[in-house]
Design an enzyme around this catalytic site. Structure first.
Site, PDB file in Angstrom:
ATOM      1  N   HIS A 180     -44.941   2.481 -12.413  1.00 54.75           N
ATOM      2  CA  HIS A 180     -46.175   3.418 -12.559  1.00 54.75           C
ATOM      3  C   HIS A 180     -47.321   2.885 -12.756  1.00 54.75           C
ATOM      4  O   HIS A 180     -47.489   1.688 -13.725  1.00 54.75           O
ATOM      5  CB  HIS A 180     -45.798   4.544 -13.723  1.00 54.75           C
ATOM      6  CG  HIS A 180     -46.948   5.551 -13.684  1.00 54.75           C
ATOM      7  ND1 HIS A 180     -47.103   6.569 -13.112  1.00 54.75           N
ATOM      8  CD2 HIS A 180     -48.205   5.663 -14.653  1.00 54.75           C
ATOM      9  CE1 HIS A 180     -48.136   7.281 -13.309  1.00 54.75           C
ATOM     10  NE2 HIS A 180     -48.760   6.619 -14.325  1.00 54.75           N
ATOM     11  N   ASP A 201     -45.946  19.225 -19.310  1.00 55.48           N
ATOM     12  CA  ASP A 201     -47.130  18.474 -19.239  1.00 55.48           C
ATOM     13  C   ASP A 201     -48.058  18.968 -18.293  1.00 55.48           C
ATOM     14  O   ASP A 201     -49.364  19.092 -18.664  1.00 55.48           O
ATOM     15  CB  ASP A 201     -46.260  17.028 -18.606  1.00 55.48           C
ATOM     16  CG  ASP A 201     -47.566  16.088 -18.405  1.00 55.48           C
ATOM     17  OD1 ASP A 201     -48.317  15.784 -19.246  1.00 55.48           O
ATOM     18  OD2 ASP A 201     -47.638  16.025 -17.214  1.00 55.48           O
ATOM     19  N   ARG A 214     -55.746  20.434 -21.853  1.00 52.07           N
ATOM     20  CA  ARG A 214     -56.576  19.311 -22.439  1.00 52.07           C
ATOM     21  C   ARG A 214     -57.658  18.963 -21.606  1.00 52.07           C
ATOM     22  O   ARG A 214     -58.785  18.623 -22.181  1.00 52.07           O
ATOM     23  CB  ARG A 214     -55.615  17.868 -22.337  1.00 52.07           C
ATOM     24  CG  ARG A 214     -54.471  18.161 -23.500  1.00 52.07           C
ATOM     25  CD  ARG A 214     -53.499  16.890 -23.143  1.00 52.07           C
ATOM     26  NE  ARG A 214     -54.166  15.577 -23.075  1.00 52.07           N
ATOM     27  CZ  ARG A 214     -53.422  14.484 -22.305  1.00 52.07           C
ATOM     28  NH1 ARG A 214     -52.277  14.791 -21.600  1.00 52.07           N
ATOM     29  NH2 ARG A 214     -54.102  13.817 -22.245  1.00 52.07           N
ATOM     30  N   SER A 243     -47.580  12.141 -21.492  1.00 52.00           N
ATOM     31  CA  SER A 243     -47.718  12.725 -20.220  1.00 52.00           C
ATOM     32  C   SER A 243     -46.891  11.733 -19.227  1.00 52.00           C
ATOM     33  O   SER A 243     -46.352  12.203 -18.524  1.00 52.00           O
ATOM     34  CB  SER A 243     -49.124  12.874 -19.970  1.00 52.00           C
ATOM     35  OG  SER A 243     -49.354  13.263 -18.721  1.00 52.00           O
ATOM     36  N   LYS A 246     -42.880  12.516 -17.328  1.00 51.88           N
ATOM     37  CA  LYS A 246     -42.748  12.502 -16.040  1.00 51.88           C
ATOM     38  C   LYS A 246     -41.509  11.746 -15.342  1.00 51.88           C
ATOM     39  O   LYS A 246     -40.766  11.815 -14.750  1.00 51.88           O
ATOM     40  CB  LYS A 246     -44.043  12.697 -15.094  1.00 51.88           C
ATOM     41  CG  LYS A 246     -44.728  13.965 -15.059  1.00 51.88           C
ATOM     42  CD  LYS A 246     -46.093  13.916 -14.448  1.00 51.88           C
ATOM     43  CE  LYS A 246     -46.942  12.945 -15.511  1.00 51.88           C
ATOM     44  NZ  LYS A 246     -48.457  13.181 -15.092  1.00 51.88           N
TER      45      LYS A 246
END
Lengths: 445, 445
Positions: free
Chosen positions: B82, B161, B168, B183, B187
């Site tokens: 990621h 999320d 948010r 968050s 995922k």
């Protein structure tokens, strides 16, 4: 500027402009800013505070969010008095008649409170026939005639404050000093007073548990007053033990009457003379409280203040006879006495626990729509520092329901602490904050 | 425990229990905790943080709030990669084929991002015929056959999320490290990976503008990985200038292909080999990156990685020919060159401004439902430290719309800063955080 940008600004410790705060409140009232943005803003304010310009802007935005009261048809300086709330605190019912007797108009709108006992309005409703919902015109006429009226608040007074408080209550943002200060001040300003006298309670029976927070709240409110051109004096007073000797609606009215009859001594009477004297100073009736206190003391001793209370009760449809015969007030069915178990000195009286016990009896509201029992409550026969003997009566509990009595009795063991040595007195008034600064006073209980 | 009590606990800096956090998220998803309580909680977390137990509990509560992917039918260790997002960051399209060619399964679910260019899924859709919505079964079959598949995320992956992020975004609570970390990790964990490699970008073109915040985010995510038993390595990398030389969807696919053809040098290629080598270490294919980097370099030089990309494109319905002939990718109608005005050294390339210019051209999404133009973008012909001469081409802007070109050109003067002296190189990789601690690496750009 978007709502989120204003939240970010506050979160990062920047100052919001007057225009921004007014728009935030306006949009919130209109539903254009949702609750979830307001709650985030409140939490950011909790952590980052507000400067005096911001808190004044917030106050004025809320004060102007609904009806405002025009007291200008009443001649003279209109002074409002507010207490942040304590246990056995029935000062309004004594101070009002005192200053009215001294020729100062006392035009008060009061609320029904959520807490240990009812608000001033609930207490007054224990007087047979007394009307608290009278219209503006009559209210003003009454004050012009007799200098004294106490009525319920208009439902649409500072609606932004009502909506904001409801959200703060469920989002952990009640105990923010700028939010508390602007909430109190917005209602007072919408209520039309020219000057304000604030009694900020601190101690275990008050919302402000420690003195420094109480001073901070006092300072914030005085600063708001200065910013919006309403002279404000805040007195920081002791709420580590109950102020008077009665907790409960009709019992507090009875204590107010007995005080105005000159039959009581002690902190409640002392504080009322002291607060009343400050109101005379604000009203330019006397040059200082040293002149004001004896003046009010005379009006109390002569029965002139009691006469004022009677006039108000009669004017608002109540039975004025009550000021001579307090047995006309609602009476509870049962009385239960709590006795001292062994000789000693009273070292601590837990005002909060006592208030909680009274609420269990039915004297206060646990929820917004709880029904109040006006006749129940607790009479306290001793105070901190007293030397007591085994078998002496500490409390008389006035109850209507034995199950509720049992519930209240479970709290009582927490209320008193005893010592086997003489106990040092504590001050009744810690100090005051005015536009000229902060002063320590330490008047003894 | 009521929601408000949990908010108060966090506001006062206490730690929430795993059970409390799970219930808070569960009730929030069910609508039993309203947005206004969640936003107040997020603001309290912004100010008070979360410890490693809390942030792991929040991660798992969100990971388990919707669908979870079971990758167990794929043999071997499944590693997800990621990137926190940067400009000209097309590493996934290069690292995936590299590690797949080395025999490590690369089963990636990717999103459409909101920002300067599209996400990996948008980029892949610029390949004619390429399908990103394929079902779970086919996805697993494809990875088992060729070690490589990249598909769009399930809509119901970590819905808590999604709901939380939406709140948010409008309440000033995006930039809270525990909230960002949970968050991302929720995922990835819902996506079924056994181990994680994270590229945390820092610099003017990244969300984390300063290195210390980037390290803090890296550390928080590695700690979550440790708590939930998913080994995680986070690399903190430089995003003060664009990573590659292309910003825009088809241009980035072209650059990935050129890189896998062995035709490019520079930071993008270096970082891909470096990240890929870490994945081989996590997969137990090599003992360290010093063994992994040359191995991957060989797979790149031999064309084996390019072959993997071709296989994936063919398997997902795309035209595999594109890996030999990049002119099959969508082409913009117009090209506009920006030239150097005077001799000097490039001192600064503003990645964020360049990304913003590409978004204006249509390469990225300003709003969630903006339509992307896959063919537009910017090719960058120079990088920081380069010595340049007047008249030399700095950028080629690929555009379809002259008005948008004009808009983008307004940004360009901000992109480059020049010096009349040689410029010191900056590191490409600042350091890494693993379960064994934090290491400074300072690999040069």
């Amino acid at each position: 500027m978007r709502a989120v940008d204003m939240i970010l600004k506050k979160r990062d410790g920047e100052f919001l402009q007057e225009k921004e705060i007014h728009r935030f409140i306006e949009y919130y009232i209109k539903g254009m800013i949702p609750d979830y943005q307001m709650s985030a803003m409140c939490m950011a304010i909790y952590f980052k505070g507000m400067n005096s310009k911001e808190v004044s802007s917030l106050t004025m935005a809320m004060a102007n969010s609904g009806d405002t009261v025009d007291l200008s048809p009443i001649s003279g300086i209109k002074i409002d008095k507010h207490s942040t709330g304590g246990v056995a605190d029935t000062t309004t019912l004594i101070v009002g008649p005192l200053v009215a007797a001294a020729g100062v108009p006392f035009a008060k709108m009061s609320g029904r409170s959520l807490g240990y006992t009812g608000g001033t309005i609930d207490k007054l409703e224990s007087i047979p026939g007394f009307q608290t919902s009278i219209n503006q015109e009559q209210f003003i006429k009454q004050v012009n005639e007799i200098n004294l009226a106490i009525i319920g608040q208009s439902k649409n007074l500072a609606p932004a404050d009502k909506k904001l408080y409801a959200i703060r209550d469920v989002t952990g943002t009640v105990s923010s000093i700028p939010l508390i200060a602007s909430s109190i001040m917005s209602k007072k300003i919408a209520g039309g007073a020219n000057k304000l006298l604030l009694d900020v309670k601190t101690g275990n029976g008050a919302f402000m548990k420690n003195k420094e927070d109480a001073y901070e709240l006092a300072k914030t409110m005085v600063t708001i007053g200065q910013e919006v051109n309403k002279e404000t004096i805040a007195i920081v007073t002791n709420m580590d033990q109950p102020l008077g000797t009665a907790v409960g609606n009709s019992l507090e009215v009875e204590e107010a009457i007995l005080t105005l009859q000159g039959k009581t001594k002690g902190p409640l009477r002392e504080l009322c003379l002291y607060l009343g004297a400050h109101m005379l100073v604000l009203a330019d009736k006397v040059k200082d409280i040293d002149e004001g206190i004896p003046l009010l003391n005379n009006l109390l001793e002569s029965g002139a203040a009691l006469k004022k209370l009677e006039e108000m009760i009669n004017a608002q449809g109540g039975n004025g006879e009550v000021v001579k015969n307090t047995s006309l007030l609602p009476q509870a069915v049962g009385k239960h006495q709590v006795k001292v178990r062994q000789d000693g000195y009273i070292n601590f009286v837990d005002a909060e626990a006592l208030g909680f016990a009274a609420m269990i009896l039915g004297a206060g509201r646990e929820y917004k729509d709880s029904k109040i029992d006006l006749s129940v409550g607790i009479k306290i026969h001793v105070k901190r520092e007293d030397k007591v003997k085994a078998g002496q009566t500490l409390l008389t509990i006035h109850y209507n329901d034995k199950v509720k009595l049992e519930g209240a009795l479970k709290i009582i063991p927490k209320v008193f602490q005893f010592a086997n040595y003489e106990v040092e007195p504590e001050p009744l008034v810690y100090g005051m904050v005015s536009q000229r600064g902060r002063f320590t006073l330490n008047l003894k209980l």
